[in-house]
Write an enzyme that holds these catalytic residues in place. Structure first.
Site, mmCIF file in Angstrom:
data_model
loop_
_atom_site.group_PDB
_atom_site.id
_atom_site.type_symbol
_atom_site.label_atom_id
_atom_site.label_comp_id
_atom_site.label_asym_id
_atom_site.label_seq_id
_atom_site.Cartn_x
_atom_site.Cartn_y
_atom_site.Cartn_z
ATOM 1 N N HIS A 249 1.295 1.957 34.066
ATOM 2 C CA HIS A 249 1.779 2.556 32.810
ATOM 3 C C HIS A 249 1.196 3.941 32.526
ATOM 4 O O HIS A 249 1.904 4.773 31.966
ATOM 5 C CB HIS A 249 1.547 1.644 31.599
ATOM 6 C CG HIS A 249 2.001 2.220 30.280
ATOM 7 N ND1 HIS A 249 3.327 2.323 29.945
ATOM 8 C CD2 HIS A 249 1.301 2.737 29.242
ATOM 9 C CE1 HIS A 249 3.421 2.869 28.722
ATOM 10 N NE2 HIS A 249 2.209 3.135 28.282
ATOM 11 N N HIS B 263 9.426 -0.153 29.641
ATOM 12 C CA HIS B 263 10.760 0.425 29.862
ATOM 13 C C HIS B 263 11.718 -0.538 30.574
ATOM 14 O O HIS B 263 12.759 -0.102 31.076
ATOM 15 C CB HIS B 263 10.647 1.713 30.679
ATOM 16 C CG HIS B 263 9.980 2.840 29.951
ATOM 17 N ND1 HIS B 263 10.593 3.510 28.909
ATOM 18 C CD2 HIS B 263 8.754 3.398 30.087
ATOM 19 C CE1 HIS B 263 9.766 4.444 28.449
ATOM 20 N NE2 HIS B 263 8.639 4.398 29.148
ATOM 21 N N HIS C 51 0.284 6.201 34.700
ATOM 22 C CA HIS C 51 0.801 7.122 35.718
ATOM 23 C C HIS C 51 -0.273 7.980 36.373
ATOM 24 O O HIS C 51 0.053 8.947 37.060
ATOM 25 C CB HIS C 51 1.921 8.019 35.158
ATOM 26 C CG HIS C 51 3.162 7.273 34.817
ATOM 27 N ND1 HIS C 51 4.396 7.876 34.659
ATOM 28 C CD2 HIS C 51 3.383 5.948 34.614
ATOM 29 C CE1 HIS C 51 5.307 6.971 34.361
ATOM 30 N NE2 HIS C 51 4.721 5.793 34.316
HETATM 31 FE FE LIG Z 1 5.536 3.899 33.640
HETATM 32 FE FE LIG Z 2 5.187 1.824 30.839
#
Ligand SMILES: [Fe+2]
Ligand SMILES: [Fe+2]
Length: 270
Positions: A179, A68, A181
């Site tokens: 990534h 992101h 989470h």
């Molecule tokens: Fe993330």
């Molecule tokens: Fe990510």
């Protein structure tokens, strides 16, 4: 060196956890260097310049990103002005900014921070992360300058992250995943001396679907149809990450502890 790494900061709740807790942790734990993953800090999608400043002012010495990285378009130019932000090494040949950098740590020491994106189950194809990280580690061997090296391995598959940990074992001080989470329970020092955890977990509200308000992800799973946007969950966030101590002479890890503080997850501190 005493290093703290914090996983993906998720929206407002994640930013609040960092600004409320990090300054105290920095002082209480005598931290030398703090790396924070900021790829979801702005509404869950990317990082704005203002929110980058918030994380840096709270005590981050370096911010890593992820897939992101450039969701907030202003990051395309801001990353050229703010050297403390690192984008993935293998994001794209045309990407602005740098995929690794040497940072100053207290006492004239140096720490190298880099990030790579994985290839397994990722939404778009990225270049080979293994050869990308190898080039950087070959050019900067541990055990001199830098005194420590941290690799943020940003990917979906735990297998790929573990493979990266072993690939870097003995050549990096820390390899930590981001990534997904969700923190994994496998923090350890690998045989060659590299501290490793498959995923640091997010700094976000765990009453959620990986940091997002539950309703829309549930709807999409159950009905297969989207109705609303994903928005970050707003409850109290858990600060999640990894604490590592390294030997300045060898660059290898001497201690590793999983960190969780606040919110819904069980507390874990050094
Ligand atoms: Fe993330
Ligand atoms: Fe990510």
């Amino acid at each position: 060196m005493k290093i703290l790494f914090l996983g993906d900061v998720m929206g407002r709740a994640g930013r609040a956890a960092v600004t409320e807790r990090l300054p105290r942790l920095r002082a209480d734990w005598g931290l030398d260097f703090v790396v924070v993953n900021g790829e979801n800090a702005t509404s869950g999608h990317g990082l704005s310049a203002a929110h980058a400043k918030t994380l840096l002012e709270a005590g981050a010495d370096c911010i890593t990103l992820g897939d992101h990285a450039f969701d907030q378009k202003e990051m395309l130019s801001y990353i050229e002005k703010e050297p403390r932000i690192i984008r993935p090494l293998n994001f794209s040949k045309a990407a602005p900014g740098k995929g690794y950098r040497l940072f100053n740590a207290p006492g004239g020491r140096k720490i190298l921070v880099t990030q790579v994106l994985g290839q397994v189950f990722m939404k778009r194809p990225f270049d080979d992360p293994f050869s990308a990280v190898e080039q950087v580690l070959k050019a900067h061997p541990l055990g001199g300058l830098p005194q420590a090296i941290l690799v943020d391995v940003h990917c979906e598959a735990t297998s790929e992250k573990m493979a990266m940990g072993h690939w870097c074992d003995g050549k990096a001080s820390v390899v930590v995943g981001t990534h997904t989470h969700v923190p994994t329970g496998d923090a350890q020092i690998l045989p060659g001396g590299t501290a490793f955890q498959s995923d640091a977990g997010m700094c976000g509200d765990y009453n959620s679907v990986i940091g997002m308000e539950k309703a829309e992800p549930l709807r999409r799973f159950i009905t297969g149809m989207a109705k609303d946007r994903f928005t970050p969950a707003r409850g109290e966030a858990t600060l999640s990450g990894l604490y590592v101590e390294t030997d300045d002479r060898t660059g290898k890890a001497t201690r590793v502890e999983m960190i969780r503080e606040g919110g819904r997850l069980q507390t874990s501190t050094p």
